[in-house]
Design an enzyme around this catalytic site. Structure first.
Site, short mmCIF file in Angstrom:
data_model
loop_
_atom_site.label_atom_id
_atom_site.label_comp_id
_atom_site.label_asym_id
_atom_site.label_seq_id
_atom_site.Cartn_x
_atom_site.Cartn_y
_atom_site.Cartn_z
CG ASP A 1 76.74 13.08 60.87
OD1 ASP A 1 77.29 12.25 60.11
OD2 ASP A 1 76.89 14.31 60.74
CG ASN B 1 77.14 5.38 61.39
OD1 ASN B 1 76.98 5.61 62.58
ND2 ASN B 1 76.14 5.01 60.59
CG ASN C 1 73.07 9.93 52.66
OD1 ASN C 1 72.37 9.60 53.61
ND2 ASN C 1 73.98 10.90 52.77
#
Ligand code: FPP
Length: 234
Positions: A16, A18, A64
């Site tokens: 997690d 980015n 996502n």
């Protein structure tokens, strides 16, 4: 690292941060994912070198797909590039690549790239890299239940055979339980990652954004893991 350390057999990483890393550096989210991908290749090789046998990475959750179209497209193209061109370093390390998740609705080019890297690495036996792509932990359990119901209807499995070993073996991949799950970026959530396999895992939450989570940051997690007393309910 010191030799007497216990190395977890199966490590999961929720990669997690980015996007926040990119903002911090005045870059685009895509550049953040690119930096994350570069980091993960280095990290996987390091994890294998220190003796981790199974690595599970949360690459893309079923949720996502709700992200902006442009970001989803970038990630899909990145997966294709990684699996067809850039994973040679992974193959050189004798790492076997497997996937967890639903194939539908992944684009054909991604599925083809996944199939290519799976088959190219099928004989590798140095370490297993399980990539969770279009993955959800709840869906994984639902899919296992549906598969079992069908087998039961067909008389291919009996109630007596269904136990925790059976469930483990009938998830997307038959992997040992997770010993350590690392989540970068400071969030302290499991976010639907490998729910069944993390029943007795040790969690390590670290503030570092994933592109900056280096080999030495991983070694720090191993040191912390070695401070924990694992009880397995006993
Ligand atoms: C979470 O950060 C990261 C992702 C949803 C993608 C992870 C993908 C990679 C590192 C690329 C390649 C991966 C594999 C395994 C082939 P975020 O975008 O949610 O960050 P933020 O919370 O800071 O916005």
């Amino acid at each position: 690292m010191e030799e007497q350390l216990t190395i977890p057999k199966h490590v999961g990483i929720i990669m997690d941060g980015n996007g926040r890393w990119a903002i911090q550096h005045g870059l685009t989210r895509s550049q953040g994912h690119r930096a994350g991908a570069d980091n993960l290749k280095k990290l996987c090789i390091h994890m294998k070198e220190v003796g981790v046998s199974y690595i599970s990475l949360y690459a893309f959750s079923t949720e996502n797909f709700k992200r902006e179209k442009k970001e989803v497209k970038f990630l899909m193209d990145l997966f294709v590039t990684l699996f067809t061109k850039e994973f040679q370093t992974i193959l050189d390390q004798n790492i076997k690549v497997v996937f967890s998740g639903r194939r539908d609705p992944l684009p054909k080019k991604v599925l083809d790239a996944m199939d290519v890297i799976s088959s190219r690495s099928s004989e590798c036996d140095g370490c297993v890299l399980n990539i969770c792509l279009n993955y959800g932990g709840q869906s994984e359990i639902v899919d296992m239940v549906k598969k079992t119901c069908l087998l039961y209807q067909q008389g291919k499995v009996s109630l007596d055979e269904i136990d925790t070993n059976y469930v483990q073996a009938n998830l997307y991949q038959n992997l040992p339980p997770l010993d350590l799950v690392i989540r970068t970026s400071g969030e302290c959530r499991i976010s639907n990652f490998m729910l069944y396999q993390s029943s007795y895992t040790e969690f390590y939450f670290v503030k570092t954004y994933f592109p900056d989570f280096s080999e030495s940051a991983f070694d720090q997690a191993i040191l912390e893991f070695n401070q924990r007393t694992r009880k397995f309910g006993g």
